[in-house]
Design a protein around this motif. Structure first.
Motif, PDB file in Angstrom:
ATOM      1  N   VAL A   1     124.465  20.892  14.915  1.00 46.05           N
ATOM      2  CA  VAL A   1     124.434  22.232  15.486  1.00 46.05           C
ATOM      3  C   VAL A   1     123.372  22.224  16.578  1.00 46.05           C
ATOM      4  N   ASP A   2     123.760  22.613  17.793  1.00 42.76           N
ATOM      5  CA  ASP A   2     122.861  22.539  18.948  1.00 42.76           C
ATOM      6  C   ASP A   2     122.804  23.875  19.665  1.00 42.76           C
ATOM      7  N   LEU A   3     121.583  24.262  20.028  1.00 40.66           N
ATOM      8  CA  LEU A   3     121.357  25.454  20.843  1.00 40.66           C
ATOM      9  C   LEU A   3     120.967  24.986  22.241  1.00 40.66           C
ATOM     10  N   LEU A   4     121.751  25.385  23.247  1.00 34.36           N
ATOM     11  CA  LEU A   4     121.614  24.835  24.599  1.00 34.36           C
ATOM     12  C   LEU A   4     121.364  25.950  25.606  1.00 34.36           C
ATOM     13  N   PRO A   5     120.105  26.235  25.914  1.00 35.81           N
ATOM     14  CA  PRO A   5     119.799  27.309  26.868  1.00 35.81           C
ATOM     15  C   PRO A   5     119.900  26.836  28.320  1.00 35.81           C
ATOM     16  N   SER A   6     120.027  27.779  29.226  1.00 33.43           N
ATOM     17  CA  SER A   6     120.002  27.495  30.657  1.00 33.43           C
ATOM     18  C   SER A   6     119.564  28.747  31.406  1.00 33.43           C
ATOM     19  N   MET A   7     118.950  28.536  32.563  1.00 34.08           N
ATOM     20  CA  MET A   7     118.542  29.674  33.397  1.00 34.08           C
ATOM     21  C   MET A   7     118.493  29.259  34.855  1.00 34.08           C
ATOM     22  N   ASN A   8     118.665  30.258  35.723  1.00 32.04           N
ATOM     23  CA  ASN A   8     118.632  30.044  37.170  1.00 32.04           C
ATOM     24  C   ASN A   8     118.018  31.287  37.804  1.00 32.04           C
ATOM     25  N   PHE A   9     116.875  31.081  38.448  1.00 37.57           N
ATOM     26  CA  PHE A   9     116.170  32.208  39.082  1.00 37.57           C
ATOM     27  C   PHE A   9     116.117  31.953  40.594  1.00 37.57           C
ATOM     28  N   THR A  10     116.625  32.908  41.369  1.00 37.88           N
ATOM     29  CA  THR A  10     116.727  32.737  42.822  1.00 37.88           C
ATOM     30  C   THR A  10     115.966  33.844  43.541  1.00 37.88           C
ATOM     31  N   TYR A  11     115.157  33.424  44.528  1.00 37.87           N
ATOM     32  CA  TYR A  11     114.459  34.370  45.403  1.00 37.87           C
ATOM     33  C   TYR A  11     115.062  34.252  46.798  1.00 37.87           C
ATOM     34  N   ARG A  12     115.577  35.364  47.297  1.00 33.80           N
ATOM     35  CA  ARG A  12     116.203  35.387  48.611  1.00 33.80           C
ATOM     36  C   ARG A  12     115.138  35.647  49.672  1.00 33.80           C
ATOM     37  N   VAL A  13     114.752  34.592  50.377  1.00 37.07           N
ATOM     38  CA  VAL A  13     113.702  34.714  51.388  1.00 37.07           C
ATOM     39  C   VAL A  13     114.214  35.474  52.598  1.00 37.07           C
ATOM     40  N   ASN A  14     115.383  35.091  53.087  1.00 37.61           N
ATOM     41  CA  ASN A  14     116.023  35.788  54.198  1.00 37.61           C
ATOM     42  C   ASN A  14     117.523  35.527  54.126  1.00 37.61           C
ATOM     43  N   GLU A  15     118.242  35.878  55.175  1.00 38.26           N
ATOM     44  CA  GLU A  15     119.691  35.749  55.160  1.00 38.26           C
ATOM     45  C   GLU A  15     120.167  34.302  55.022  1.00 38.26           C
ATOM     46  N   SER A  16     119.353  33.351  55.427  1.00 39.06           N
ATOM     47  CA  SER A  16     119.784  31.946  55.422  1.00 39.06           C
ATOM     48  C   SER A  16     118.964  31.056  54.495  1.00 39.06           C
TER      49      SER A  16
ATOM     50  N   ASN B   1     117.144  30.518  50.542  1.00 41.83           N
ATOM     51  CA  ASN B   1     116.897  30.879  49.152  1.00 41.83           C
ATOM     52  C   ASN B   1     115.937  29.879  48.531  1.00 41.83           C
ATOM     53  N   LEU B   2     115.105  30.343  47.626  1.00 42.52           N
ATOM     54  CA  LEU B   2     114.293  29.482  46.765  1.00 42.52           C
ATOM     55  C   LEU B   2     114.827  29.610  45.341  1.00 42.52           C
ATOM     56  N   ARG B   3     115.024  28.462  44.676  1.00 40.06           N
ATOM     57  CA  ARG B   3     115.654  28.520  43.361  1.00 40.06           C
ATOM     58  C   ARG B   3     114.844  27.719  42.351  1.00 40.06           C
ATOM     59  N   LEU B   4     114.758  28.246  41.145  1.00 42.19           N
ATOM     60  CA  LEU B   4     114.163  27.565  40.013  1.00 42.19           C
ATOM     61  C   LEU B   4     115.199  27.553  38.891  1.00 42.19           C
ATOM     62  N   ALA B   5     115.531  26.353  38.383  1.00 41.31           N
ATOM     63  CA  ALA B   5     116.609  26.259  37.395  1.00 41.31           C
ATOM     64  C   ALA B   5     116.236  25.303  36.272  1.00 41.31           C
ATOM     65  N   PHE B   6     116.788  25.573  35.109  1.00 43.90           N
ATOM     66  CA  PHE B   6     116.613  24.713  33.941  1.00 43.90           C
ATOM     67  C   PHE B   6     117.905  24.754  33.130  1.00 43.90           C
ATOM     68  N   SER B   7     118.294  23.596  32.602  1.00 41.62           N
ATOM     69  CA  SER B   7     119.459  23.548  31.712  1.00 41.62           C
ATOM     70  C   SER B   7     119.256  22.481  30.661  1.00 41.62           C
ATOM     71  N   HIS B   8     119.849  22.688  29.522  1.00 42.54           N
ATOM     72  CA  HIS B   8     119.756  21.770  28.387  1.00 42.54           C
ATOM     73  C   HIS B   8     121.188  21.450  27.945  1.00 42.54           C
TER      74      HIS B   8
ATOM     75  N   ALA C   1     119.965  16.001  27.389  1.00 45.84           N
ATOM     76  CA  ALA C   1     119.559  15.948  28.801  1.00 45.84           C
ATOM     77  C   ALA C   1     118.954  17.293  29.173  1.00 45.84           C
ATOM     78  N   ARG C   2     117.727  17.260  29.655  1.00 40.51           N
ATOM     79  CA  ARG C   2     117.054  18.465  30.133  1.00 40.51           C
ATOM     80  C   ARG C   2     116.868  18.332  31.634  1.00 40.51           C
ATOM     81  N   ASN C   3     117.457  19.252  32.353  1.00 41.27           N
ATOM     82  CA  ASN C   3     117.457  19.192  33.815  1.00 41.27           C
ATOM     83  C   ASN C   3     116.587  20.312  34.383  1.00 41.27           C
ATOM     84  N   TYR C   4     115.715  19.927  35.322  1.00 40.36           N
ATOM     85  CA  TYR C   4     114.858  20.885  36.016  1.00 40.36           C
ATOM     86  C   TYR C   4     115.143  20.788  37.511  1.00 40.36           C
ATOM     87  N   ASP C   5     115.253  21.916  38.144  1.00 44.63           N
ATOM     88  CA  ASP C   5     115.592  21.914  39.572  1.00 44.63           C
ATOM     89  C   ASP C   5     114.736  22.975  40.289  1.00 44.63           C
TER      90      ASP C   5
END
Length: 371
Positions: free
Chosen positions: A308-323, A325-332, A367-371
């Motif tokens: 039995v596995d619990l697999l969280p993920s998240m993606n947080f994006t900051y829109r700097v301007n129209e062109s 983006n800054l992104r912080l992401a994690f997935s398991h 696999a734990r991925n950080y971006d």
């Protein structure tokens, strides 16, 4: 309501054939052995698909997708190598015919329900089967002493095999998307997936009958003579089964999964942000059975893996301007062994000089991925 229902159909038939020649080298100088050679592959593939979809009331869509493929490969590998451990120069030939077929069917639906706050429900039910047959694979070895480069190559004990692999899988997936506020959505889903496989193989040895007085004319004859039916019998070549019950296996697995996620866009301090996150719960079970005897219904060695596995993920994006983006992401995520990797069956690879087989003690990897 004035909305026109729509129906669509797509069908196609494909055919392809190809030829490839690949140079191979297995160099293991540390172990005092090496092999070089080529492998020729001629393959033929044909297939057909038929897809139909139906849209009605402007809110609903049903689709049926079907697919069938049949392919075959004719493979011939020729290798020349040496082994300092046995002081022998070896000449290998592998001849194999592989044929595969795969059929699948998938029924999907998408339903928009405005009366429930814009809820969207989509689902998918699928079934697939595949079959692989390798009739009469031949592995032939000739050898001669390393210190006698002008000597004739002698045929060794060689192997023929017949194998079949059958797979069957089914799955049911349901997703629900619910808008809960302006710029915020919640998505929920369930998955039920099952797989079954059955692998059967029989091995036969072809060996020179030295006790019966096989002649050097036969032991140095080319490959065609080794498998000529007139050359089997006392004082020629002996054809005998070398299969073990543990060469074959059958297996099944079940995966139950549920997930929940949120997708929210918001502003803070005149800046725009988006957050997508959630978690997935997976309950999996794999069972692999390797028979101990050739008697049907006899005892088996069973490998059973439950997790039995619990697999969280998240993606947080900051829109700097129209062109920008800054992104912080994690997935398991998790990677589970295949049936063939867990089955305790094995075979000797004459080209690599090693046993190849599965390991019932393998564990899943994370696999734990950080971006």
């Amino acid at each position: 309501s004035g909305v026109t229902d729509e129906i669509g159909f797509v069908g196609a038939v494909t055919y392809r054939n190809s030829f490839q020649r690949n140079d191979k080298m297995i160099n293991d100088e540390a172990m005092g052995r090496s092999n070089v050679g080529t492998r020729d592959d001629f393959s033929v593939l044909w297939g057909a698909l038929a897809n139909v979809s139906y849209k009605f009331d402007g809110l609903h869509k049903l689709s049926l997708n079907t697919n069938y493929n049949q392919n075959a490969e004719d493979q011939v590998g020729r290798f020349l190598g040496y082994d300092q451990n046995t002081s022998l120069e070896n000449r290998f030939t592998v001849v194999s015919w592989n044929q595969r077929s795969m059929s699948s069917g998938q029924l999907t639906g998408e339903h928009n329900v405005p009366s429930f706050g814009g809820l969207i429900l989509d689902w998918r039910a699928s079934i697939s089967t595949s079959k692989r047959s390798v009739p009469d694979r031949k592995e032939v070895t000739y050898y001669r002493a390393l210190d006698d480069p002008t000597g004739q190559f002698q045929v060794a004990t060689n192997q023929r095999s017949w194998s079949d692999l059958n797979d069957h899988s089914t799955s049911l997936l349901v997703n629900v998307l619910v808008p809960v506020a302006s710029g915020m959505k919640v998505k929920l889903g369930l998955l039920d997936e099952g797989k079954r496989t059955d692998y059967r193989i029989r091995y036969f040895n072809v060996r020179p009958d030295y006790i019966g007085g096989v002649t050097e004319i036969l032991t140095t004859a080319p490959l065609e003579a080794v498998y000529n039916s007139n050359n089997f019998g006392p004082g020629k070549f002996i054809f005998e089964e070398s299969s073990k019950a543990s060469d074959s296996y059958d297996a099944d697995s079940r995966l139950y999964s549920a997930y929940a996620m949120i997708d929210a866009s918001f502003s803070a301090f005149e800046n725009k942000f988006r957050f997508v996150g959630g978690t997935r719960l997976e309950n999996s079970e794999q069972r692999i059975r390797v028979p101990r005897t050739i008697v049907a219904g006899g005892p088996v060695d069973q490998t059973q893996v439950k997790n039995v596995d619990l697999l969280p993920s998240m993606n947080f994006t900051y829109r700097v301007n129209e062109s920008t983006n800054l992104r912080l992401a994690f997935s398991h995520s998790v990677n589970r062994p295949e049936f063939r990797e867990l089955a305790s069956t094995g075979f000797y690879d004459f080209i690599k000089y090693e046993m190849v087989g599965g390991n019932p003690d393998l564990k899943r990897s994370y696999a734990r991925n950080y971006d």
